[in-house]
Each structure stands twice: as C-alpha cells, then as structure tokens.
Design an enzyme around this catalytic site. Structure first.
Site, short mmCIF file in Angstrom:
data_model
loop_
_atom_site.label_atom_id
_atom_site.label_comp_id
_atom_site.label_asym_id
_atom_site.label_seq_id
_atom_site.Cartn_x
_atom_site.Cartn_y
_atom_site.Cartn_z
N CYS A 2 0.85 -1.20 0.00
CA CYS A 2 0.00 0.00 0.00
C CYS A 2 0.88 1.25 0.00
O CYS A 2 2.03 1.21 0.38
CB CYS A 2 -0.87 0.01 1.26
SG CYS A 2 -1.81 -1.49 1.45
N ARG A 27 4.20 0.72 -6.92
CA ARG A 27 4.13 -0.27 -5.83
C ARG A 27 2.98 -1.25 -6.05
O ARG A 27 2.87 -2.25 -5.37
CB ARG A 27 3.94 0.44 -4.49
CG ARG A 27 5.11 1.29 -4.05
CD ARG A 27 4.69 2.33 -3.01
NE ARG A 27 4.35 1.72 -1.74
CZ ARG A 27 5.21 1.55 -0.72
NH1 ARG A 27 6.46 1.93 -0.89
NH2 ARG A 27 4.84 1.03 0.42
N TRP A 74 -3.08 -2.30 -1.61
CA TRP A 74 -2.76 -3.62 -2.17
C TRP A 74 -3.42 -4.61 -1.21
O TRP A 74 -2.97 -4.78 -0.07
CB TRP A 74 -1.25 -3.80 -2.20
CG TRP A 74 -0.80 -5.17 -2.60
CD1 TRP A 74 -0.56 -6.24 -1.77
CD2 TRP A 74 -0.55 -5.65 -3.92
NE1 TRP A 74 -0.18 -7.33 -2.49
CE2 TRP A 74 -0.17 -7.02 -3.81
CE3 TRP A 74 -0.62 -5.10 -5.19
CZ2 TRP A 74 0.15 -7.81 -4.91
CZ3 TRP A 74 -0.31 -5.89 -6.29
CH2 TRP A 74 0.08 -7.22 -6.14
N ASN A 100 -0.75 0.90 6.17
CA ASN A 100 -0.02 -0.08 5.37
C ASN A 100 0.53 -1.09 6.37
O ASN A 100 1.15 -0.71 7.35
CB ASN A 100 1.12 0.62 4.61
CG ASN A 100 1.92 -0.37 3.76
OD1 ASN A 100 1.46 -1.48 3.53
ND2 ASN A 100 3.09 0.04 3.33
N GLY A 101 0.24 -2.39 6.15
CA GLY A 101 0.75 -3.42 7.08
C GLY A 101 -0.33 -4.43 7.38
O GLY A 101 -1.33 -4.51 6.68
N GLU A 482 15.66 -23.97 -10.70
CA GLU A 482 15.33 -22.55 -10.56
C GLU A 482 16.53 -21.67 -10.88
O GLU A 482 16.40 -20.65 -11.56
CB GLU A 482 14.79 -22.28 -9.16
CG GLU A 482 14.47 -20.84 -8.86
CD GLU A 482 13.44 -20.20 -9.80
OE1 GLU A 482 12.77 -20.94 -10.56
OE2 GLU A 482 13.35 -18.97 -9.81
N LYS A 486 16.58 -18.84 -13.82
CA LYS A 486 16.95 -17.43 -13.56
C LYS A 486 18.03 -16.99 -14.53
O LYS A 486 17.94 -15.94 -15.15
CB LYS A 486 17.44 -17.27 -12.12
CG LYS A 486 16.34 -17.31 -11.09
CD LYS A 486 15.62 -16.02 -11.02
CE LYS A 486 14.18 -15.93 -11.35
NZ LYS A 486 13.29 -16.99 -11.53
N GLU A 489 16.76 -16.83 -18.25
CA GLU A 489 15.69 -15.89 -18.61
C GLU A 489 16.12 -14.43 -18.54
O GLU A 489 15.50 -13.59 -19.17
CB GLU A 489 14.45 -16.12 -17.76
CG GLU A 489 14.57 -15.75 -16.30
CD GLU A 489 13.22 -15.88 -15.58
OE1 GLU A 489 12.18 -15.52 -16.16
OE2 GLU A 489 13.21 -16.37 -14.45
N HIS A 505 24.28 -40.38 -16.66
CA HIS A 505 23.37 -40.97 -17.66
C HIS A 505 23.31 -40.13 -18.92
O HIS A 505 22.30 -40.13 -19.62
CB HIS A 505 21.98 -41.16 -17.04
CG HIS A 505 21.99 -42.03 -15.83
ND1 HIS A 505 22.19 -43.39 -15.91
CD2 HIS A 505 21.93 -41.73 -14.52
CE1 HIS A 505 22.19 -43.90 -14.70
NE2 HIS A 505 22.03 -42.91 -13.83
N LYS A 604 5.39 -10.74 -17.55
CA LYS A 604 5.32 -11.02 -16.11
C LYS A 604 4.25 -12.06 -15.83
O LYS A 604 4.40 -12.89 -14.97
CB LYS A 604 5.03 -9.74 -15.33
CG LYS A 604 5.02 -9.94 -13.81
CD LYS A 604 6.35 -10.47 -13.30
CE LYS A 604 6.30 -10.90 -11.86
NZ LYS A 604 7.47 -11.68 -11.44
C1 AGP Z 1 9.92 -16.96 -13.45
O1 AGP Z 1 11.01 -16.10 -13.18
C2 AGP Z 1 9.08 -16.49 -14.60
N1 AGP Z 1 8.69 -15.16 -14.47
C3 AGP Z 1 7.95 -17.47 -14.94
O2 AGP Z 1 8.49 -18.75 -15.02
C4 AGP Z 1 6.78 -17.52 -13.92
O3 AGP Z 1 7.21 -18.12 -12.73
C5 AGP Z 1 5.68 -18.37 -14.55
O4 AGP Z 1 5.25 -17.72 -15.73
C6 AGP Z 1 4.49 -18.59 -13.61
O5 AGP Z 1 3.91 -17.36 -13.31
P1 AGP Z 1 2.83 -17.32 -12.11
O6 AGP Z 1 3.54 -17.70 -10.86
O7 AGP Z 1 2.32 -15.91 -12.09
O8 AGP Z 1 1.74 -18.32 -12.45
#
Ligand code: AGP
Length: 609
Positions: A2, A27, A74, A100-101, A482, A486, A489, A505, A604
């Site tokens: 918020c 934010r 938020w 906010n909190g 993961e 990272k 991407e 393998h 995103k």
């Molecule tokens: C991860 O860094 C990516 N941005 C992507 O893999 C993301 O995690 C995936 O698209 C799932 O998104 P969500 O958690 O909003 O469902």
C-alpha cells in the site's frame, strides 16, 4: 504494498495527495482513496481500480481542504472494493485512518468492538484501528492513537486525522516504512520517497515505534510515552526513477533484498514459535479433510512449478502425504486421474497464468478440493479456488520471479507443518522445532545477502560463458532448476538444471572447461553423493562453483569457487540456497548489459496459452 501520502499546509491537500499517490503507483494497488478536513468536516472519496477513477470522481466534485491523507491499497484482508478501500473512519465519522501493514489480532479486536456496539463497514483489518482510536478519544487525538496502538499486534505505517483537530496529522510506524517530509510552512507523510520529491528533499525516516505529530509548521517525533525522539533530517539526492527502486539499480535486485521481509510478512500471524502452532484461519479445510487426504497434486508453471517441487519434499517428509507435481501445460492435456480424496494446490504469483487456470478448472470439474497459493488478492485463481493462501510479497515488478518464489516456499512450509501436525505425522516437539527454524530464516537470509558483492565478482568472472549447468540433489534439485531458469531468462545464457545423480546418464558428456557447473552442496544426507558428482565434473575438466554450508572445510579443496550460506536443517536449505543463484543470475545479466527487469520475449504473467 500500500501507499500512504498525507499533507498539511496552505495548498489544496487533495492535489498534493493525488500527485503523491500517482508517484507510488509502481508499488502496485487495486483501489485508492483520500480524505480531507473541509470546513470542520471529513470529506472522503474512494474508488476501486486505478487512481484515474478517483481523479475522475474528484473532477466532478472537488475536494477542498488543507489537511488530508490518501492511500493506494494492495489488498491483504478483504477483496479489492470501494468499501474496503482506505481511508476508513470510526462510527462518528470524525476520525479517519490510512494504514499499510497487517493487524494480526484484528479479528479478536473487531469481535470485542462489535460487541460494544461499534459498526463496521469493511472487511479490512485496518478499520479496527479507526474504532480503537475512537474508543480512546477524549479530545486528544495523539493520546487516543497511542492507546489504540497499545492494543495492536502486527505491522503498521499509519496516518490519522480528526475533524476536531484540523491542524494536525498523527502518524506512526511499526515494521512498515513511513517518512515525514519537511516543507516551507507545510509538511508531509508518505510510504516512500518518490511521493514527496517534487515538494521537498528534506525527509525524516521514522524508526520502529515512532509516533509523529505533524502541523504545517512543526514535526514532533515522539515515542509511546510522548517523549521527544531525535531523528536526523536527511537530504535526498535521488531522482524519481532511483527513488522508485529504493536506490537499487533494478526492481529485481530490490526484490531479492526484500525477501527477508516478505518471508516474515508471509508467516507473520500464521505461526507462533512459542506455542508451536500454525494458524491458517483464512483456510476452510476441516481437520477431517486433512486427515483423509489421499494425495496432493501440485500444478504450476515456471518458477512456481519449482516451488511445487520443493513442496513435494515438504509434504512427503513432514506430513507423509504422497505428492505429484505437474507442469500445468502438461497436466491440462494428459487426462489426469482426479482423485476426489486428493487436494490440488495450484501455485501462481499472478493468479492469472492461463495454463495454471485451465488446470484448476479441470480439477474442479472432477470435484477435487482446490487450494491456490497466490500473491495477488482478487486474481482469477484466488476467486476460483476453494481456498487461497496468500503470499504477502507485495507486487513483484521484475519479470524474473524472486521474492514470490521464497514467499511460495514459505506458504508451503506453513501448510506442510500444519497438515503434518493435524495428521499427527510429527510430534508437538518436532512442530515446535520446525516452526522455530522457519522463524529464524529471515535473519539467516540477511546473512546470505551479505555475500552479494562476492557473488557479483563471481558473475563478472563467469559472464563470458555460453553454457552453464546447475546441479542439485533431493530437496535442492528444484533449486538447480530454478537457478538455471533465472540465468537463462535474464542473461540469455543457455543453462540447464539437473539432478546431480543423473549426470552419468548422459549430460556429463557436455562438461569441459567451457561449461561451468554450479553445484548446490550444502549440508545434507546426500552431501557425500554430491561430493562424488563434483569429482566426476572436475575429472572432466569442469569448473565447479559450489553453494556450500558455512564451516565446510572439504569443499574448498574440491571446487573452484564457493558461496557459503548459514547451516540450516536440510529441509530449509532451498529457501536460502536459491538466493545466491538469484544474485548470480542478476549480476551476470547486468555485466552483459541485459534488460534485467524486462527480459526479451518474456511477460510477467503469461495469460495466454
Ligand atoms: C519466473 O522467473 C518467470 N517469471 C515465470 O516462469 C513464472 O514463474 C511463470 O510464468 C508462472 O507465473 P505465475 O507464478 O504468475 O503463475
């Protein structure tokens, strides 16, 4: 998170507040509101959605007044709606608050206040504050705020105005940022620097427990006893863009460093290390349903899928419930067998990922109970799942998910411990021990973040490589996946995550001096096996970077570079070990000049198939 803005001076408070809130839009929020004192009365406007809806309302019916507070919300307690938008008032309508909190004990406070005749208009935790101030108000609004806060457990950045006292704003801070801006015969409060930069660069950063009395000519910083506190006036040199990122170069780095706070926010009020109890009051899953669970399906995409893979270890290790984890785009087309005694957990930061939502729909059609772990209140996933356990990470701006991932892990720890206790799969002592360990994680994560400059140096050394391998075993195999995601991407370097035991393998044929290997080699029951995998890689000319436990004396001799993290119980190691991979990927991408926050080809939230 918020956003709060307050103003007192000779300008039109509404104009200053709306302008300030617009500078906090980054934010993230889902509703907004503003209150001013106009001719001795409170005038409030609220709207759901973006600030422009509120601005449109004001254009039709102007707000006039020189003292006011405003808020962008938020949602954490209560869906996004006009009724739940701040500011909130007491019964008399004379006292108004923005917050906010998280007020952890709001339900018990609300119950008492309602029993004493207070009338509530919203579902929010915040509204409790307005009624607490009201019940203590005897003409001195400062004293009433102090009395109200003495009953509250939780976090708050708070702004209060009272129509009996138009020449003053009261504000307070506890575990949520709040600053005071010093103007020329005008003063301000705000959640963050960008809101105030057009008006002043002189700011006071309130400290924990501070309460301030703000008039146009004076700012007093006091403690609960009313004793004056000396606070430094800072002169802020940042420009607006720097300020939005809190001084960090990118939102991704800011969000990596927010993780100790967002992990704490996610478990706050949901677990108690003294009693060893988990309290997930927002879920409606009866104990008998937990006891009858035949299986857990976890379905997600990308980083959220990797969180699900860690979840498998947590539920099987602690709650002794079999778990199957699927990538949503695969799950939705493989005609899965839906077991009515199972529960399907979908994990989604955005709550809008098309494949994950399609999987949710498919499971619901099979009458299976569903639970969403989600970061966005009011998102499609949170509306369609039977239950939602929210992570409390605030908006994640960087496309590469970081704080949402560790927030998801935190939610999974809470669920696994809660269900393990309910199924008596772990003793009370074990539950207390695990909860105590989770309680300490934010502090341990702060230790990991101290290595960021060392990791920056490592990134510079290896940023020229075109291929990378990430290896892990057991509960850290998902972290290898993961870490590889990272790196690829945001730096566009080809990277693969692999179970370390799988190397022989096939993939080991890839290893040579041009393919560095990052191995997650922290203390675990498979540590000796990992050492063997490191030897295999080294024997083929591989360069090995290890994420290892502090005090590990063997690893230095066996690997080229090391990043040390605090020792924790193996089951908690993923939430620490992922952070060096986040930082490594971030710094490699920065060295390569990549667009870290908005990597090419990525969105995103993937709201289409
Ligand atoms: C991860 O860094 C990516 N941005 C992507 O893999 C993301 O995690 C995936 O698209 C799932 O998104 P969500 O958690 O909003 O469902």
């Amino acid at each position: 998170m918020c956003g709060i803005v307050g103003y007192i001076g000779s300008k039109n408070a509404g104009d200053v507040i709306i302008d300030g809130l617009s500078r906090l839009e980054y934010r993230g929020y889902d509703s907004a509101g503003i209150a001013v004192i106009s001719e001795g009365k409170i005038d409030i406007r609220r709207s759901v959605g973006k600030l422009k809806q509120l601005v449109y309302q004001l254009s039709k019916n102007e707000l006039k007044g020189a003292t006011g507070i405003g808020h962008t919300r938020w949602a954490t307690h209560g869906k996004p709606s006009e009724e739940n938008a701040h500011p909130h008032t007491d019964c008399s309508g004379k006292i108004v608050v923005v917050h906010n909190g998280i007020i952890e004990n709001y339900l018990e406070l609300k119950k008492r206040l309602v029993s004493e005749g207070h009338k509530f208009k919203s579902e929010t935790d915040t509204e409790v504050l307005a009624h607490l101030v009201e019940e203590s108000y005897k003409g001195d609004i400062f004293k009433a705020v102090v009395a109200a806060l003495s009953q509250v457990r939780g976090t708050y950045a708070l702004g209060v105005i009272c129509s009996d006292n138009p020449g003053e704003i009261i504000a307070a801070r506890q575990d949520a940022p709040l600053i005071a801006g010093i103007g020329d015969n005008e003063n301000f409060i705000a959640s963050d620097i960008p809101a105030l930069l057009p008006y002043t660069r002189k700011m006071i950063f309130l400290e924990e427990g501070d309460i301030i009395r703000l008039s146009a000519s004076k700012i007093e910083v006091l403690n609960r006893k009313g004793e004056e506190q000396k606070r430094k006036i800072q002169n802020i040199a940042w420009d607006a863009v720097q300020a939005e990122k809190g001084g960090f170069k990118h939102f991704m780095l800011k969000e990596i460093f927010e993780q100790p706070q967002t992990i704490q926010d996610t478990f706050r009020g949901r677990m108690n290390p003294e009693t060893g109890k988990i309290e997930l009051g927002e879920l409606n899953i009866p104990v008998e349903a937990v006891n009858n669970l035949s299986k857990i399906n976890i379905v997600a995409c990308g980083t959220s899928y990797h969180a699900g893979l860690v979840g498998k270890f947590l539920f099987e290790n602690l709650a002794k419930i079999p778990v199957e984890v699927d990538i949503a785009s695969e799950f939705r087309y493989r005609e899965p067998i839906i077991d009515k005694n199972a529960i399907t957990i979908i994990i989604s930061q955005s709550g809008e990922t098309a494949d994950t939502l399609a999987a949710l729909k498919l499971v619901k059609s099979g009458n299976c109970r569903t639970l969403a772990i989600c970061n966005v209140m009011g998102s499609t996933a949170s509306r369609e799942a039977d239950d939602t356990l929210y992570t409390r990470c605030g908006p994640e701006i960087g496309v590469a998910s970081t704080k949402a991932f560790t927030g998801q892990l935190t939610a999974l720890y809470l669920l696994a411990i809660d269900w393990a206790s309910k199924r008596k799969a772990i003793s009370k002592e074990k539950a207390e021990a695990v909860i105590k360990e989770l309680w300490e994680i934010p502090g341990r994560l702060n230790e990991v973040l101290k290595a960021s400059e060392d990791i920056h140096a490592l990134a510079k050394e290896f940023s020229g490589k075109r291929d990378f391998l990430f290896l892990g075993r057991n509960v850290n195999y998902p972290i290898a996946l993961e870490g590889a995601l990272k790196l690829k991407e945001i730096s566009y370097i080809h990277a693969e995550g692999y179970p370390a035991g799988e190397m022989k393998h096939g993939p080991i044929a890839l290893i040579d001096e041009n393919m560095p290997v990052m191995v997650i080699a922290t203390e675990s029951k498979v540590y000796e096996k990992i050492l063997g995998n490191i030897e295999e890689a080294k024997a083929r000319g591989g360069t090995v970077l290890a994420i290892a436990s502090e005090g590990d004396t063997q690893i230095k001799a066996k690997t080229t570079r090391q990043i040390f993290v605090p020792r924790v119980d193996e089951i908690f190691s993923p939430i620490l070990n992922v952070v060096p991979t986040q930082l490594f990927s971030y710094y490699v991408a920065v060295v390569l000049g990549c667009d870290v926050d908005q990597p090419r080809n990525l969105a995103k939230s993937v709201t289409v198939e």
